[in-house]
Design a protein around this motif. Structure first.
Motif, short mmCIF file in Angstrom:
data_model
loop_
_atom_site.label_atom_id
_atom_site.label_comp_id
_atom_site.label_asym_id
_atom_site.label_seq_id
_atom_site.Cartn_x
_atom_site.Cartn_y
_atom_site.Cartn_z
N GLN A 1 0.89 -1.21 -0.14
CA GLN A 1 0.08 0.14 -0.01
C GLN A 1 0.97 1.19 0.04
O GLN A 1 1.52 1.42 0.99
CB GLN A 1 -0.98 0.03 1.03
N VAL A 2 0.92 1.92 -1.16
CA VAL A 2 1.94 3.06 -1.23
C VAL A 2 1.36 4.41 -0.79
O VAL A 2 0.21 4.42 -1.23
CB VAL A 2 2.34 3.12 -2.86
N PHE A 3 2.12 5.19 -0.20
CA PHE A 3 1.77 6.63 0.35
C PHE A 3 2.87 7.52 0.14
O PHE A 3 4.02 7.07 0.17
CB PHE A 3 0.89 6.43 1.62
N SER A 4 2.50 8.89 0.00
CA SER A 4 3.58 9.92 0.15
C SER A 4 3.03 10.98 1.03
O SER A 4 1.91 11.16 1.10
CB SER A 4 4.05 10.17 -1.23
N ARG A 5 4.02 11.42 1.58
CA ARG A 5 3.98 12.68 2.50
C ARG A 5 4.86 13.83 2.24
O ARG A 5 5.99 13.23 1.65
CB ARG A 5 4.32 12.27 3.79
N LYS A 6 4.57 14.76 2.28
CA LYS A 6 5.48 16.16 2.12
C LYS A 6 6.26 16.21 3.64
O LYS A 6 5.48 16.49 4.52
CB LYS A 6 4.57 17.35 1.87
N LYS A 7 7.44 16.22 3.40
CA LYS A 7 8.15 16.54 4.74
C LYS A 7 8.62 17.87 4.89
O LYS A 7 9.46 18.49 3.83
CB LYS A 7 9.76 15.66 4.70
N SER A 8 8.32 18.56 6.07
CA SER A 8 8.45 19.72 5.96
C SER A 8 9.84 20.18 6.25
O SER A 8 10.53 19.28 6.90
CB SER A 8 7.66 20.39 7.36
N ASN A 9 10.28 21.26 5.76
CA ASN A 9 11.80 21.36 6.06
C ASN A 9 11.96 22.31 7.37
O ASN A 9 12.89 22.42 8.00
CB ASN A 9 12.40 22.41 4.89
N ASN A 10 10.91 22.88 7.66
CA ASN A 10 10.60 23.49 8.91
C ASN A 10 10.55 22.50 10.16
O ASN A 10 9.66 21.86 9.92
CB ASN A 10 9.49 24.64 8.89
N PRO A 11 11.58 22.54 10.98
CA PRO A 11 11.42 21.57 11.90
C PRO A 11 10.21 21.61 12.82
O PRO A 11 9.92 20.44 13.71
CB PRO A 11 12.75 21.77 12.61
N HIS A 12 9.45 22.88 13.11
CA HIS A 12 8.49 22.93 13.83
C HIS A 12 7.40 22.86 12.99
O HIS A 12 6.19 23.29 13.70
CB HIS A 12 8.56 24.01 14.65
N GLY A 13 7.30 22.47 11.66
CA GLY A 13 6.25 22.55 10.81
C GLY A 13 5.48 21.35 10.91
O GLY A 13 5.79 20.38 11.52
N ASP A 14 4.29 21.37 10.44
CA ASP A 14 3.41 20.21 10.10
C ASP A 14 3.86 19.32 8.77
O ASP A 14 3.75 20.02 7.74
CB ASP A 14 1.93 20.69 10.04
N ASP A 15 4.21 18.23 9.09
CA ASP A 15 4.69 17.38 8.00
C ASP A 15 3.74 17.21 6.77
O ASP A 15 4.07 16.96 5.60
CB ASP A 15 4.96 15.75 8.35
#
Ligand code: ZN
Length: 417
Positions: free
Chosen positions: A85-99
């Motif tokens: 089951q494939v999924f993708s997420r946007k990884k925030s570059n801001n360490p305090h951000g919401d991924d």
């Protein structure tokens, strides 16, 4: 299991507080723990490069799990009749951000999903994450040069548990429920895989009898303590857990369905959950979490116990769900961290430290593994929960007098955040 210091970022409730590659042949367990050992050693070999989501090492691990699912005789239940089951997420570059939002790199991962279809109306889900920290760029408690974090306990042990239970259930021929076996990815980044799975579940979430999660079950210690989380998420659990507990295990029940691991994703979808964990250790999130340190016999005892629970829960009608207390507690945001690892299995008064991260406030103040924090400033610390509450009130730069018990003596240490 996710790091305590980071899970505040995801607004978890006030700490609801928690093989040299070879081709395995068959799976007969000659000695307790032998079959599990093969899976753990394979998954925690350098060949898998720490199984960080989005890397080749993680793909190799997913392929190994797929192969084992096929050997056991599970049917595929991922995308388009595959095991993935494939999924993708946007990884925030801001360490305090919401991924989930904003600018950042897109990371793609896959859950591995197999099942036993008995054409039953309800389904049991048994899962464990297979991803880990790769070379330790993020989430590591180790400060040396980049090194492979093999994650034998975290969480090759849990995956070996999924495979063990899949084979045992298949052999036992249980038919009252369907059985879904899932190995999640992206757990270490913030429960990504289980979160996606619950929202894109191959069976309706409200048809899940219960979910079992295993995260770090490979280091049963001399006291034989096994933590069972989520006991309060269904009225049926408490009695069955006690009645089936073997004398060789000391069971520590936790009511909360919230925890820094994948069962929390199911709990949040109103599914009764149980999370199994043999406790923290000094190799947690370090390159030294390697397979020679695994207590295979202990893991086998834990898995036999979980199997008896599955059997017992098979005679129950579909479980009803209950929310646990932590629900109403406010989401606590932490401005500061001490840089310590709590001993989750300690049940005396105070908060016992199981590890201190170099360069962090606790390290600077000279706190050590084994110290028990009994006071923060003027506030008595009864347990981990009060400790977390205290922590949430401090600001960076503030100095707080921390009272600890060291070898039975009270010692005061100023900690500067
Ligand atoms: Zn972990």
């Amino acid at each position: 299991m996710r790091l305590l210091q980071v899970f505040s970022r995801y607004s978890f409730l006030a700490f609801a507080f928690w093989l040299i590659t070879c081709s395995p042949k068959g799976y007969p367990i000659k000695e307790p723990g032998q079959g599990i050992a093969m899976d753990i050693i394979t998954l925690s070999s350098d060949h898998m490069e720490g199984r960080e989501i989005g890397t080749e090492g993680a793909d190799k691990a997913a392929e190994y799990i797929e192969k084992r699912f096929k050997e056991i005789g599970l049917n595929p239940k991922g995308d388009n009749n595959t095991y993935f089951q494939v999924f993708s997420r946007k990884k925030s570059n801001n360490p305090h951000g919401d991924d989930s939002q904003g600018e950042g790199d897109i990371i793609s991962g896959k859950n591995v999903v197999g099942w036993i279809d008995n054409k039953a109306p309800f389904t049991v889900v048994i899962g464990a994450h297979y991803d880990h920290l790769g070379y330790g760029k993020e989430g590591s408690l180790y400060t040396g040069p980049a090194a492979i974090h093999n994650g034998a306990d975290d969480n090759a042990s849990g995956v070996s548990g999924v495979l063990y239970l899949a084979e045992s259930i298949k052999k036992a021929g249980f038919t009252k429920y369907n059985y879904l076996f899932v190995s999640f990815s992206g757990e270490e980044k913030g429960l990504w895989g289980s979160n996606y799975f619950v929202k894109n579940c191959p069976v309706p979430a409200n048809s899940i009898h219960y979910m079992i999660n295993m995260d770090m079950i490979g280091r049963l210690n001399a006291e034989k303590k096994l933590s069972v989380g989520g006991v309060g998420t269904s009225p049926a659990f408490d009695k069955i857990i006690d009645q089936n507990a073997p004398s060789t295990l000391s069971i520590k029940k936790e009511l909360s369905g919230m925890a820094p691991s994948d069962h929390a994703s199911f709990y949040n979808a109103d599914v009764p959950v149980l999370g199994f964990f043999t406790g923290q250790h000094e190799d947690y999130h370090k390159p030294s979490d390697d397979h020679p340190l695994i207590n295979y016999k202990g893991a086998h005892t834990v898995l036999e116990y979980i199997f008896t629970l599955v059997r017992a829960l098979d005679s129950e009608p579909k479980l009803s769900f209950t929310k646990t207390k932590d629900e109403t507690q406010n989401r606590v945001a932490f401005n500061v961290t001490m840089g310590v690892m709590p001993d989750y299995l300690y049940d005396g008064k105070g908060m016992k430290i199981d590890g201190v991260k170099e360069g962090r406030p606790a390290f600077g103040a000279g706190l050590m593994k084994g110290d028990i924090i009994i006071k923060m400033g003027e506030i008595d610390v009864a347990d981990i929960q009060t400790y977390m509450k205290c922590l949430s009130t401090y600001q960076q730069g503030q100095t707080v007098e921390v009272t600890i018990l060291r070898e039975g003596k009270e010692v005061k240490k100023p900690v500067t955040f």
